[in-house]
Design an enzyme around this catalytic site. Structure first.
Site, short mmCIF file in Angstrom:
data_model
loop_
_atom_site.label_atom_id
_atom_site.label_comp_id
_atom_site.label_asym_id
_atom_site.label_seq_id
_atom_site.Cartn_x
_atom_site.Cartn_y
_atom_site.Cartn_z
N CYS A 118 1.69 5.16 -1.64
CA CYS A 118 2.16 3.92 -2.27
C CYS A 118 1.12 2.80 -2.13
O CYS A 118 0.07 2.87 -2.76
CB CYS A 118 3.52 3.53 -1.71
N LEU A 119 1.36 1.78 -1.33
CA LEU A 119 0.36 0.73 -1.15
C LEU A 119 -0.93 1.33 -0.60
O LEU A 119 -2.03 0.91 -0.98
CB LEU A 119 0.89 -0.35 -0.20
N GLN A 178 -2.84 2.69 -3.47
CA GLN A 178 -3.46 1.64 -4.28
C GLN A 178 -4.70 1.08 -3.60
O GLN A 178 -5.74 0.85 -4.25
CB GLN A 178 -2.44 0.53 -4.53
N ASN A 194 8.80 3.50 -5.63
CA ASN A 194 9.12 2.10 -5.37
C ASN A 194 7.81 1.31 -5.37
O ASN A 194 7.17 1.15 -4.34
CB ASN A 194 9.84 1.93 -4.03
N GLY A 225 5.55 -1.99 -7.67
CA GLY A 225 5.43 -2.95 -8.76
C GLY A 225 4.01 -3.14 -9.23
O GLY A 225 3.76 -3.87 -10.19
N HIS A 237 6.73 8.62 -3.20
CA HIS A 237 7.10 8.76 -1.79
C HIS A 237 7.49 10.20 -1.48
O HIS A 237 8.65 10.59 -1.65
CB HIS A 237 8.26 7.82 -1.45
N GLU A 286 8.02 11.50 1.30
CA GLU A 286 8.93 11.56 2.47
C GLU A 286 10.35 11.19 2.11
O GLU A 286 11.21 11.13 2.99
CB GLU A 286 8.43 10.58 3.54
#
Length: 386
Positions: free
Chosen positions: A278-279, A282, A320, A322, A362, A364
């Site tokens: 995720c982050l 990125q 999840n 944005g 994700h 997990e």
């Protein structure tokens, strides 16, 4: 503003464009400011509302029935804190129901009150979802007052004045303040979370890590140390890890990347196996020379189809986020490994000839789906025999 408070309304959602939704206030009394997004998951509301990636956001559930499984201490995803480091508010079509599950130790409404999550029920979540789909995620204030007394003009003005998530580093407040060890594995019925004894040393850089990421890693045989978001590459490598994980987290990756990207570049140069989620995905992309951009409404749900280009398989995953990695900005040394079948956005990368990869979704996901759980084994295999 001409909007009047409806008789019996004890909760409102005031959007920056002047739209006001009124209904029944639930959870904590007060108000909260954030970006409104919708989530299409049918289960896991407790895990969703405690995901640090939702920090500074207000979450609208598209599934109408929420609360029936209650809440418990095992299904909290964030390491600590309340709504200040996770979702600020929650919106439901129906008033949350009483719990009817053997694992529940508190009702959803009581749990929201304790955590400081402001809730609004009895509104048309379909209409709100259409607003987000058509116009993007709006800035808004959610408020709950048992007496039904609201200054709507002031709430709208507050929503309009908020600058939003772009340029906002939220990883530092979401992160641990000091390093700690983790030895809890994935949940097993009926015992719960077993203790693990890992062999491979893995350092997880915490930008807002979810507990189930740590559990999934531990279940592969990893011995885990979690360190703060501001930890330097030198400090990470001094622990002599067999691999490093860049965790999920909230906020703008470019803002967090101002201090994290130079350290990630050093970790890439070290040759250590590296996994981003995720982050973390990125910021790894930023460290490799790519760009990230803000999405109109983002991806939030547990039913997103993603194709693994390395195997040709399609998996249903939890998402999840944005912000997204601009696939057209990926350098030649980076291979795209996963793509969203909803809109074609990038969902995974790997560095050619190096044990480094990351994914936007994700793997997990708790309570599921578990289609991409194999990625933790893929990372464990990069570290050698277990």
């Amino acid at each position: 503003m001409t909007t009047k408070i409806l008789p019996g309304a004890t909760g409102v959602l005031a959007l920056a464009d002047g739209t006001v939704l009124q209904g029944i206030g639930v959870g904590a009394v007060g108000s909260a400011l954030g970006e409104v997004v919708f989530n299409t998951a049918m289960t896991g509301y407790q895990e969703i509302l405690t995901d640090p990636s939702y920090m500074s956001q207000i979450l609208a559930f598209t599934f109408p029935h929420v609360g029936n499984t209650g809440t418990n201490v095992e299904d909290i995803e964030q390491m600590g804190g309340g709504s200040d480091t996770s979702a600020r508010g929650a919106i439901f079509r129906d008033v949350p129901t009483d719990p009817a599950n053997y694992r529940s130790d508190a009702s959803f409404d009581d749990w929201m009150k304790r955590r400081g999550v402001v809730g609004l029920a009895g509104v048309d979540t379909r209409a709100l979802t259409k607003i987000i789909r058509d116009k993007g995620a709006p800035h808004a204030v959610i408020a709950h007052d048992p007496n039904g007394e609201f200054d709507l003009d002031a709430l709208v003005a507050q929503a309009r004045a908020w600058t939003g998530l772009v340029g906002l580093d939220l990883a530092k407040p979401a992160s641990t303040l000091q390093a700690f060890e983790w030895d809890e594995g994935l949940w097993e019925w009926p015992e719960g979370h077993p203790k693990t004894q890992g062999r491979k040393q893995v350092v997880v850089i915490d930008y807002g890590v979810k507990r189930n990421i740590l559990r999934a890693l531990a279940s592969t045989g990893a011995k885990i140390t979690v360190v703060p978001a501001t930890t330097t590459a030198e400090e990470v490598l001094a622990r002599n890890p067999d691999g490093v994980v860049l965790s999920n987290g909230p906020g703008d990756p470019a803002a967090t990347g101002e201090y994290a990207v130079p350290e990630i570049q050093k970790l890439v140069a070290s040759g250590k196996p590296l996994m981003g989620i995720c982050l973390g995905h990125q910021m790894l992309a930023l460290a490799l020379g790519a760009r990230t951009v803000k999405m109109e409404q983002g991806h939030h749900g547990a039913n997103h189809p993603v194709k693994d280009l390395t195997t040709g398989k399609v998996e249903i995953v939890s998402m999840n986020h944005g912000f997204t990695v601009d696939r057209d900005s990926l350098p030649d040394a980076v291979t795209e490994t996963h793509v969203s079948l909803f809109d074609g956005t990038n969902c995974g990368i790997a560095v050619k000839d190096k044990p480094i990869f990351s994914v936007q979704h994700h793997p997990e996901a708790s309570p599921g789906p578990a289609d991409s759980l194999y990625l933790f084994d893929r990372f464990a295999d990069l570290m050698g025999p277990r």
